[in-house]
Design a protein around this motif. Structure first.
Motif, PDB file in Angstrom:
ATOM      1  N   GLY A  61       0.809  -1.217   0.000  1.00 17.60           N
ATOM      2  CA  GLY A  61       0.000   0.000   0.000  1.00 17.60           C
ATOM      3  C   GLY A  61       0.838   1.260   0.000  1.00 17.60           C
ATOM      4  O   GLY A  61       0.528   2.224  -0.713  1.00 17.60           O
ATOM      5  N   LEU A  62       1.904   1.265   0.775  1.00 23.14           N
ATOM      6  CA  LEU A  62       2.727   2.477   0.870  1.00 23.14           C
ATOM      7  C   LEU A  62       3.471   2.798  -0.424  1.00 23.14           C
ATOM      8  O   LEU A  62       3.745   3.961  -0.702  1.00 23.14           O
ATOM      9  CB  LEU A  62       3.714   2.363   2.032  1.00 23.14           C
ATOM     10  CG  LEU A  62       3.097   2.444   3.428  1.00 23.14           C
ATOM     11  CD1 LEU A  62       4.169   2.275   4.495  1.00 23.14           C
ATOM     12  CD2 LEU A  62       2.329   3.742   3.632  1.00 23.14           C
ATOM     13  N   ILE A  63       3.777   1.764  -1.222  1.00 22.85           N
ATOM     14  CA  ILE A  63       4.457   2.049  -2.494  1.00 22.85           C
ATOM     15  C   ILE A  63       3.477   2.500  -3.572  1.00 22.85           C
ATOM     16  O   ILE A  63       3.887   2.838  -4.675  1.00 22.85           O
ATOM     17  CB  ILE A  63       5.303   0.862  -3.004  1.00 22.85           C
ATOM     18  CG1 ILE A  63       4.438  -0.345  -3.339  1.00 22.85           C
ATOM     19  CG2 ILE A  63       6.407   0.533  -2.033  1.00 22.85           C
ATOM     20  CD1 ILE A  63       5.169  -1.454  -4.089  1.00 22.85           C
ATOM     21  N   GLY A  64       2.191   2.510  -3.237  1.00 20.64           N
ATOM     22  CA  GLY A  64       1.217   3.075  -4.160  1.00 20.64           C
ATOM     23  C   GLY A  64       0.189   2.135  -4.729  1.00 20.64           C
ATOM     24  O   GLY A  64      -0.711   2.565  -5.442  1.00 20.64           O
ATOM     25  N   LEU A  65       0.310   0.841  -4.462  1.00 25.47           N
ATOM     26  CA  LEU A  65      -0.719  -0.070  -4.956  1.00 25.47           C
ATOM     27  C   LEU A  65      -2.019   0.186  -4.188  1.00 25.47           C
ATOM     28  O   LEU A  65      -1.995   0.397  -2.975  1.00 25.47           O
ATOM     29  CB  LEU A  65      -0.271  -1.525  -4.780  1.00 25.47           C
ATOM     30  CG  LEU A  65       0.949  -1.936  -5.598  1.00 25.47           C
ATOM     31  CD1 LEU A  65       1.339  -3.372  -5.292  1.00 25.47           C
ATOM     32  CD2 LEU A  65       0.684  -1.771  -7.081  1.00 25.47           C
ATOM     33  N   PRO A  66      -3.147   0.151  -4.866  1.00 23.37           N
ATOM     34  CA  PRO A  66      -4.421   0.484  -4.215  1.00 23.37           C
ATOM     35  C   PRO A  66      -4.987  -0.678  -3.391  1.00 23.37           C
ATOM     36  O   PRO A  66      -6.032  -1.243  -3.700  1.00 23.37           O
ATOM     37  CB  PRO A  66      -5.324   0.828  -5.401  1.00 23.37           C
ATOM     38  CG  PRO A  66      -4.801  -0.024  -6.510  1.00 23.37           C
ATOM     39  CD  PRO A  66      -3.311  -0.085  -6.299  1.00 23.37           C
ATOM     40  N   VAL A  67      -4.308  -1.032  -2.311  1.00 19.32           N
ATOM     41  CA  VAL A  67      -4.691  -2.193  -1.517  1.00 19.32           C
ATOM     42  C   VAL A  67      -5.377  -1.839  -0.202  1.00 19.32           C
ATOM     43  O   VAL A  67      -5.855  -2.720   0.508  1.00 19.32           O
ATOM     44  CB  VAL A  67      -3.472  -3.103  -1.225  1.00 19.32           C
ATOM     45  CG1 VAL A  67      -2.907  -3.683  -2.509  1.00 19.32           C
ATOM     46  CG2 VAL A  67      -2.406  -2.358  -0.447  1.00 19.32           C
ATOM     47  N   PHE A  68      -5.434  -0.554   0.139  1.00 25.04           N
ATOM     48  CA  PHE A  68      -6.091  -0.149   1.375  1.00 25.04           C
ATOM     49  C   PHE A  68      -7.575   0.080   1.119  1.00 25.04           C
ATOM     50  O   PHE A  68      -8.014   0.169  -0.034  1.00 25.04           O
ATOM     51  CB  PHE A  68      -5.436   1.109   1.953  1.00 25.04           C
ATOM     52  CG  PHE A  68      -3.989   0.942   2.337  1.00 25.04           C
ATOM     53  CD1 PHE A  68      -3.507  -0.248   2.862  1.00 25.04           C
ATOM     54  CD2 PHE A  68      -3.101   1.987   2.177  1.00 25.04           C
ATOM     55  CE1 PHE A  68      -2.176  -0.406   3.223  1.00 25.04           C
ATOM     56  CE2 PHE A  68      -1.765   1.853   2.541  1.00 25.04           C
ATOM     57  CZ  PHE A  68      -1.304   0.656   3.059  1.00 25.04           C
ATOM     58  N   SER A  69      -8.360   0.208   2.168  1.00 31.87           N
ATOM     59  CA  SER A  69      -9.805   0.379   2.010  1.00 31.87           C
ATOM     60  C   SER A  69     -10.099   1.575   1.109  1.00 31.87           C
ATOM     61  O   SER A  69      -9.383   2.574   1.121  1.00 31.87           O
ATOM     62  CB  SER A  69     -10.481   0.549   3.367  1.00 31.87           C
ATOM     63  OG  SER A  69     -10.050   1.726   3.985  1.00 31.87           O
ATOM     64  N   GLY A  70     -11.137   1.409   0.311  1.00 35.15           N
ATOM     65  CA  GLY A  70     -11.489   2.457  -0.641  1.00 35.15           C
ATOM     66  C   GLY A  70     -10.601   2.472  -1.865  1.00 35.15           C
ATOM     67  O   GLY A  70     -10.629   3.416  -2.646  1.00 35.15           O
ATOM     68  N   GLY A  71      -9.770   1.457  -2.042  1.00 35.25           N
ATOM     69  CA  GLY A  71      -8.876   1.400  -3.199  1.00 35.25           C
ATOM     70  C   GLY A  71      -7.777   2.440  -3.161  1.00 35.25           C
ATOM     71  O   GLY A  71      -7.309   2.911  -4.189  1.00 35.25           O
ATOM     72  N   THR A  72      -7.332   2.779  -1.949  1.00 36.28           N
ATOM     73  CA  THR A  72      -6.281   3.787  -1.809  1.00 36.28           C
ATOM     74  C   THR A  72      -4.922   3.133  -1.595  1.00 36.28           C
ATOM     75  O   THR A  72      -4.829   1.957  -1.260  1.00 36.28           O
ATOM     76  CB  THR A  72      -6.577   4.748  -0.640  1.00 36.28           C
ATOM     77  OG1 THR A  72      -6.621   3.988   0.578  1.00 36.28           O
ATOM     78  CG2 THR A  72      -7.883   5.481  -0.837  1.00 36.28           C
ATOM     79  N   GLY A  73      -3.903   3.912  -1.777  1.00 36.76           N
ATOM     80  CA  GLY A  73      -2.534   3.490  -1.546  1.00 36.76           C
ATOM     81  C   GLY A  73      -1.630   4.696  -1.668  1.00 36.76           C
ATOM     82  O   GLY A  73      -2.074   5.788  -2.030  1.00 36.76           O
ATOM     83  N   GLY A  74      -0.388   4.526  -1.336  1.00 36.69           N
ATOM     84  CA  GLY A  74       0.577   5.616  -1.414  1.00 36.69           C
ATOM     85  C   GLY A  74       0.974   6.102  -0.037  1.00 36.69           C
ATOM     86  O   GLY A  74       0.293   5.850   0.960  1.00 36.69           O
ATOM     87  N   ILE A  75       2.081   6.796   0.010  1.00 35.09           N
ATOM     88  CA  ILE A  75       2.642   7.263   1.277  1.00 35.09           C
ATOM     89  C   ILE A  75       1.697   8.229   1.997  1.00 35.09           C
ATOM     90  O   ILE A  75       1.695   8.310   3.217  1.00 35.09           O
ATOM     91  CB  ILE A  75       4.052   7.867   1.068  1.00 35.09           C
ATOM     92  CG1 ILE A  75       4.797   8.018   2.382  1.00 35.09           C
ATOM     93  CG2 ILE A  75       3.979   9.190   0.336  1.00 35.09           C
ATOM     94  CD1 ILE A  75       5.271   6.737   2.973  1.00 35.09           C
ATOM     95  N   GLN A  76       0.870   8.950   1.241  1.00 33.31           N
ATOM     96  CA  GLN A  76      -0.046   9.909   1.846  1.00 33.31           C
ATOM     97  C   GLN A  76      -1.089   9.237   2.740  1.00 33.31           C
ATOM     98  O   GLN A  76      -1.693   9.910   3.574  1.00 33.31           O
ATOM     99  CB  GLN A  76      -0.737  10.772   0.776  1.00 33.31           C
ATOM    100  CG  GLN A  76      -1.803  10.073  -0.035  1.00 33.31           C
ATOM    101  CD  GLN A  76      -1.265   9.203  -1.163  1.00 33.31           C
ATOM    102  OE1 GLN A  76      -0.064   9.082  -1.360  1.00 33.31           O
ATOM    103  NE2 GLN A  76      -2.167   8.599  -1.912  1.00 33.31           N
ATOM    104  N   THR A  77      -1.272   7.939   2.599  1.00 31.73           N
ATOM    105  CA  THR A  77      -2.270   7.251   3.425  1.00 31.73           C
ATOM    106  C   THR A  77      -1.875   7.219   4.897  1.00 31.73           C
ATOM    107  O   THR A  77      -2.730   6.969   5.740  1.00 31.73           O
ATOM    108  CB  THR A  77      -2.531   5.812   2.925  1.00 31.73           C
ATOM    109  OG1 THR A  77      -1.308   5.094   2.902  1.00 31.73           O
ATOM    110  CG2 THR A  77      -3.187   5.808   1.566  1.00 31.73           C
TER     111      THR A  77
END
Length: 177
Positions: A61-77
């Motif tokens: 998720g942190l590298i940007g794949l949309p694996v977090f809830s709501g299809g989010t990802g990235g360091i901003q999460t």
């Protein structure tokens, strides 16, 4: 580490990601099935590999794949109020695995109790992070009571049911793994 372990670690990282897509939005923290797969990783993989599976999930998720809830990802999460629960998955899965490794004979009671302890660890990280992000970053000035109610108490009955379901599934699968 064996190839079989690496496959299981990757599988549970992916299952946790799939659980994030089964989501019902609710205030700052959605209802998801991530906890079921986090708990199952602790039951089935053991402490160390469960920990690794959740770290892999976090890193994906942190590298940007949309694996977090709501299809989010990235360091901003990391600035999302619900991110603390993801950190909690790592420690919760590890604790569940550690407790279960202590038992020679698994039964529904000791596995269920281990999942409850792991769930409380997840809540500890999640609620603390929720409070900090809402108050310090988002300047929402929420009370500790509000955060406990909306980040813990509302989710507790459903999450207890998830713990029970994961316990039953985990015990059945553990015999075959």
């Amino acid at each position: 580490m064996k190839t079989r372990d690496l496959v299981k670690i990757g599988l549970f990282a992916i299952l946790t990601a799939i659980g994030a897509y089964i989501s019902i939005p609710f205030f700052y923290v959605p209802f998801t099935l991530q906890i079921v797969f986090t708990i199952l990783s602790g039951i089935l993989l053991g402490a160390k590999n469960a920990l690794y599976s959740q770290i892999v999930y976090l890193l994906l998720g942190l590298i940007g794949l949309p694996v977090f809830s709501g299809g989010t990802g990235g360091i901003q999460t990391v600035l999302k109020p619900s991110f603390g629960y993801i950190i909690g998955f790592i420690f919760g899965a590890f604790i569940i695995g550690k407790i279960i490794e202590q038992y020679k004979n698994l039964n529904i009671i000791n596995v269920f109790l281990a999942t409850i302890v792991g769930l409380m660890v997840i809540y500890l990280f999640g609620v603390t992070y929720l409070y900090i992000i809402l108050n310090l970053y988002m300047q929402k000035q929420t009370t500790l009571f509000w955060v406990l109610k909306n980040g813990f108490l509302i989710f507790l009955p459903v999450d207890m049911l998830k713990c029970f379901i994961a316990t039953v599934i985990g015990i059945k699968l553990k015999k075959h793994i």
